[in-house]
Design an enzyme around this catalytic site. Structure first.
Site, PDB file in Angstrom:
ATOM      1  N   PRO A   2       0.846  -1.235  -0.021  1.00 15.69           N
ATOM      2  CA  PRO A   2      -0.036   0.178  -0.087  1.00 15.69           C
ATOM      3  C   PRO A   2       0.859   1.249  -0.159  1.00 15.69           C
ATOM      4  CG  PRO A   2      -0.881  -1.508   1.602  1.00 15.69           C
ATOM      5  CD  PRO A   2       0.522  -2.077   1.267  1.00 15.69           C
ATOM      6  N   GLU A   3       0.664   2.089  -1.130  1.00 16.47           N
ATOM      7  CA  GLU A   3       1.362   3.409  -0.973  1.00 16.47           C
ATOM      8  C   GLU A   3       0.470   4.593  -0.450  1.00 16.47           C
ATOM      9  OE1 GLU A   3       2.838   3.691  -4.835  1.00 16.47           O
ATOM     10  OE2 GLU A   3       3.356   1.734  -4.926  1.00 16.47           O
TER      11      GLU A   3
END
Length: 274
Positions: A2-3
């Site tokens: 996840p960014e």
């Protein structure tokens, strides 16, 4: 992994669900994410009320009363999902937080690289200093001038790995660095020092544009990402290059190619990006 848009989406979801909630019990199904004594972790959190949910780079910081904080790093496959009282956990659930209203928060992690760590206020400040994150790219304080200063300091660094370096700019990962380079029309292997003023402005604007658009659509569900309600993001269908090796470019119909940069897959269109 996840960014920024995915972690920010989770943060916003949790803000609506868990602020004000009081922890009644904690079940630790796998001790690895906690990384310390199960009993100590439970004792510190039991009876605590959640006061805040914040994000810095790709980590979540959950604040409790009496200046206790929990850093949550989802790493590659971590999830934080809020559940109603009758919902059942899955085989990847590592920690369950039970609230006094009988709702729950699950920390799931298939590959078990994520972690949960507790800090007091002074310890948290030291930890954030140690992590040494750069500026937040969507902050109003992060301006073109700041970006150009970063480029000057790293003239020989290829632009895509530069965008992904959390010490330089916080939270931009592989997906959005690739997409920003495409939107700016810049080859990801270009050295920062070769960018003209116009090109540096293009990529600066492209970073902000792609991050904001992904946030609007709830992030990209690569790997195991889901939001705080267990739903996937909708931005994946809008990706121009990431994960599309061998497919046709959506703008010019040329073939999307890939190379390795710093051990990560980089996707680009050799026709649209120079």
């Amino acid at each position: 992994m996840p960014e920024l848009p995915e972690v920010e989406t989770i943060k916003r979801g949790l803000e609506k669900k868990i602020i004000g909630q009081k922890i009644s019990r904690i079940d630790i199904l796998d001790a690895k994410p906690v990384g310390s004594s199960n009993k100590n972790f439970k004792n510190k959190l039991k009876g605590r009320k959640i006061k805040s949910v914040k994000r810095r780079a790709k980590i979540l910081i959950i604040g409790f009363d009496s200046d206790l904080f929990m850093i949550v790093h989802l790493k590659i496959t971590g999830q934080l999902v809020y559940h109603k009282k009758n919902d059942q956990h899955n085989k990847y659930t590592r920690v369950i937080f039970y609230f006094t209203d009988q709702t729950k928060l699950y920390f799931n992690d298939m590959r078990k690289f994520g972690y949960l760590k507790l800090f007091n206020k002074t310890e948290l400040e030291k930890e954030l200093k140690r992590l040494d994150f750069g500026p937040e790219p969507l902050s109003s304080d992060f301006r073109l001038k700041n970006f150009r200063e970063i480029l000057k300091k790293r003239k020989n660094k290829p632009i895509k790995p530069l965008l992904m370096d959390p010490r330089l700019i916080a939270g931009i990962g592989n997906i959005y660095a690739s997409e920003a380079c495409f939107l700016a029309g810049i080859r990801p292997s270009r050295r920062a020092g070769t960018l003209t003023k116009k090109e540096s402005e293009k990529i600066f604007k492209a970073v902000k544009k792609v991050l904001k658009k992904s946030l609007k659509y709830g992030g990209t569900s690569a790997d195991a990402y889901i939001n705080a309600e267990g739903k996937e993001g909708d931005f994946e269908k809008m990706l121009y290059v990431y994960g599309r090796r061998g497919e046709k470019c959506k703008k010019c119909q040329a073939e999307i190619k890939s190379i390795k940069q710093a051990g990560r897959g980089t996707y680009f269109c050799s026709n649209c990006q120079k």
